[in-house]
Scaffold this motif. Structure first.
Motif, PDB file in Angstrom:
ATOM      1  N   SER A 131     -28.657  65.650  25.778  1.00  0.00           N
ATOM      2  CA  SER A 131     -27.714  66.646  26.292  1.00  0.00           C
ATOM      3  C   SER A 131     -27.424  67.732  25.267  1.00  0.00           C
ATOM      4  O   SER A 131     -27.294  68.903  25.605  1.00  0.00           O
ATOM      5  CB  SER A 131     -26.404  65.962  26.709  1.00  0.00           C
ATOM      6  OG  SER A 131     -26.631  65.004  27.718  1.00  0.00           O
ATOM      7  N   TYR A 132     -27.312  67.336  23.984  1.00  0.00           N
ATOM      8  CA  TYR A 132     -26.914  68.279  22.940  1.00  0.00           C
ATOM      9  C   TYR A 132     -28.082  68.771  22.081  1.00  0.00           C
ATOM     10  O   TYR A 132     -27.900  69.541  21.133  1.00  0.00           O
ATOM     11  CB  TYR A 132     -25.856  67.648  22.042  1.00  0.00           C
ATOM     12  CG  TYR A 132     -24.562  67.369  22.766  1.00  0.00           C
ATOM     13  CD1 TYR A 132     -23.693  68.397  23.101  1.00  0.00           C
ATOM     14  CD2 TYR A 132     -24.223  66.074  23.130  1.00  0.00           C
ATOM     15  CE1 TYR A 132     -22.503  68.136  23.777  1.00  0.00           C
ATOM     16  CE2 TYR A 132     -23.035  65.805  23.813  1.00  0.00           C
ATOM     17  CZ  TYR A 132     -22.183  66.849  24.131  1.00  0.00           C
ATOM     18  OH  TYR A 132     -21.026  66.584  24.800  1.00  0.00           O
ATOM     19  N   GLY A 133     -29.275  68.315  22.395  1.00  0.00           N
ATOM     20  CA  GLY A 133     -30.448  68.854  21.732  1.00  0.00           C
ATOM     21  C   GLY A 133     -30.794  68.261  20.379  1.00  0.00           C
ATOM     22  O   GLY A 133     -31.535  68.865  19.609  1.00  0.00           O
ATOM     23  N   ASN A 134     -30.287  67.052  20.058  1.00  0.00           N
ATOM     24  CA  ASN A 134     -30.606  66.444  18.757  1.00  0.00           C
ATOM     25  C   ASN A 134     -31.649  65.336  18.899  1.00  0.00           C
ATOM     26  O   ASN A 134     -31.467  64.228  18.421  1.00  0.00           O
ATOM     27  CB  ASN A 134     -29.348  65.893  18.087  1.00  0.00           C
ATOM     28  CG  ASN A 134     -29.632  65.430  16.652  1.00  0.00           C
ATOM     29  OD1 ASN A 134     -30.582  65.882  16.033  1.00  0.00           O
ATOM     30  ND2 ASN A 134     -28.824  64.524  16.150  1.00  0.00           N
ATOM     31  N   ILE A 135     -32.721  65.647  19.591  1.00  0.00           N
ATOM     32  CA  ILE A 135     -33.809  64.684  19.750  1.00  0.00           C
ATOM     33  C   ILE A 135     -34.483  64.422  18.406  1.00  0.00           C
ATOM     34  O   ILE A 135     -34.971  63.317  18.138  1.00  0.00           O
ATOM     35  CB  ILE A 135     -34.822  65.194  20.790  1.00  0.00           C
ATOM     36  CG1 ILE A 135     -34.212  65.155  22.188  1.00  0.00           C
ATOM     37  CG2 ILE A 135     -36.098  64.364  20.752  1.00  0.00           C
ATOM     38  CD1 ILE A 135     -33.828  63.765  22.661  1.00  0.00           C
ATOM     39  N   PHE A 136     -34.492  65.433  17.547  1.00  0.00           N
ATOM     40  CA  PHE A 136     -35.073  65.277  16.205  1.00  0.00           C
ATOM     41  C   PHE A 136     -34.441  64.081  15.496  1.00  0.00           C
ATOM     42  O   PHE A 136     -35.127  63.234  14.929  1.00  0.00           O
ATOM     43  CB  PHE A 136     -34.836  66.559  15.404  1.00  0.00           C
ATOM     44  CG  PHE A 136     -35.426  66.544  14.024  1.00  0.00           C
ATOM     45  CD1 PHE A 136     -36.703  67.021  13.797  1.00  0.00           C
ATOM     46  CD2 PHE A 136     -34.697  66.055  12.949  1.00  0.00           C
ATOM     47  CE1 PHE A 136     -37.250  67.017  12.514  1.00  0.00           C
ATOM     48  CE2 PHE A 136     -35.234  66.050  11.671  1.00  0.00           C
ATOM     49  CZ  PHE A 136     -36.509  66.525  11.456  1.00  0.00           C
ATOM     50  N   GLY A 137     -33.120  63.993  15.515  1.00  0.00           N
ATOM     51  CA  GLY A 137     -32.418  62.896  14.852  1.00  0.00           C
ATOM     52  C   GLY A 137     -32.726  61.549  15.480  1.00  0.00           C
ATOM     53  O   GLY A 137     -32.856  60.540  14.778  1.00  0.00           O
ATOM     54  N   GLN A 138     -32.863  61.525  16.808  1.00  0.00           N
ATOM     55  CA  GLN A 138     -33.159  60.270  17.490  1.00  0.00           C
ATOM     56  C   GLN A 138     -34.556  59.767  17.156  1.00  0.00           C
ATOM     57  O   GLN A 138     -34.775  58.569  17.026  1.00  0.00           O
ATOM     58  CB  GLN A 138     -33.019  60.450  19.008  1.00  0.00           C
ATOM     59  CG  GLN A 138     -31.596  60.436  19.497  1.00  0.00           C
ATOM     60  CD  GLN A 138     -30.919  59.103  19.260  1.00  0.00           C
ATOM     61  OE1 GLN A 138     -31.331  58.094  19.810  1.00  0.00           O
ATOM     62  NE2 GLN A 138     -29.889  59.086  18.427  1.00  0.00           N
ATOM     63  N   LEU A 139     -35.499  60.682  16.993  1.00  0.00           N
ATOM     64  CA  LEU A 139     -36.853  60.263  16.611  1.00  0.00           C
ATOM     65  C   LEU A 139     -36.849  59.687  15.197  1.00  0.00           C
ATOM     66  O   LEU A 139     -37.496  58.668  14.937  1.00  0.00           O
ATOM     67  CB  LEU A 139     -37.822  61.442  16.722  1.00  0.00           C
ATOM     68  CG  LEU A 139     -39.312  61.078  16.742  1.00  0.00           C
ATOM     69  CD1 LEU A 139     -40.115  62.145  17.477  1.00  0.00           C
ATOM     70  CD2 LEU A 139     -39.881  60.895  15.345  1.00  0.00           C
ATOM     71  N   CYS A 140     -36.098  60.317  14.305  1.00  0.00           N
ATOM     72  CA  CYS A 140     -35.991  59.798  12.933  1.00  0.00           C
ATOM     73  C   CYS A 140     -35.375  58.398  12.941  1.00  0.00           C
ATOM     74  O   CYS A 140     -35.810  57.506  12.196  1.00  0.00           O
ATOM     75  CB  CYS A 140     -35.156  60.747  12.078  1.00  0.00           C
ATOM     76  SG  CYS A 140     -35.936  62.358  11.782  1.00  0.00           S
TER      77      CYS A 140
END
Length: 216
Positions: A131-140
């Motif tokens: 929703s908030y666009g922090n997919i980068f953090g979730q992949l990490c």
């Protein structure tokens, strides 16, 4: 948790693509995952596959047991498929024996609740990240959660960009771009067809970044 205390468990193997546990079927056995990667999946109304959980042999304690939470839900009827993503080596344990083993130990009961809450938080975090666009953090976070020390290096479990994309709800090309960024940033490296984490501290810091990372 010491599953060696259980009197009955049988070694078994599942090849890539084989179903370990089937949706809407009674779970007669749970499986202690000792090697490999598998994923939890369901099918949408449109017929597409939805991946909402990944399990690897990096899991510890109850986290390494496939189907554990199912025993406490819908009379042991599985609410998902569990499919081998790589070759999986397991110990098959009768569900009834495992259930009584858990409920006879207060600490294990607490761990079971903690596992359920961890699964809930994981789904909630991915939804918020999408929703908030922090997919980068979730992949990490995914890379960290599914890594373990092998020969002095922190090695990530073997899963491909397609599975990561299905799990996070993004295109495999986006996965590739994020991994390329992490490689250029000297946070991870690919050796012998597996990802190795070079800077665990930096990777962990990326999981909490609120600002969007420009990885394009």
């Amino acid at each position: 948790m010491n599953l060696s205390e259980l009197p009955v468990k049988t070694y078994c193997e599942f090849n890539k693509g084989e179903y370990i546990i089937h949706l809407n079927e009674k779970t007669d056995y749970v499986y202690e995952l000792i090697s490999g990667v598998c994923y939890r999946t369901d099918t949408s109304e449109k017929g597409s596959e939805i991946v909402y959980g990944i399990k690897s042999s990096s899991g510890k304690g109850l986290e390494s047991v496939l189907g554990a939470l199912t025993l406490f839900n819908h009379e042991g009827i599985s609410t998902c498929n569990i499919v081998a993503h790589t070759k999986c080596l397991c110990y098959k344990i009768p569900s009834e024996a495992f259930f009584h083993y858990v409920i006879s130990n207060q600490d294990l009961c607490v761990q079971m609740v903690q596992l359920a809450m961890k699964e809930y938080r994981s789904v909630n975090e991915r939804f918020r990240a999408k929703s908030y666009g922090n997919i980068f953090g979730q992949l990490c976070k995914l890379l960290l959660d599914h890594s373990k020390i092998i020969d002095g290096e922190r090695v990530v479990a073997s899963f491909n960009n397609k599975l990561i994309g299905q799990y996070l709800g993004i295109h495999p090309v986006t996965v590739s771009k994020i991994l390329t960024y992490l490689k250029s940033d000297h946070t991870i490296v690919k050796r012998n067809r597996v990802l190795v984490i070079l800077d665990e501290h930096k990777l962990n810091s990326y999981t909490n970044v609120d600002d969007k990372i420009v990885y394009w």
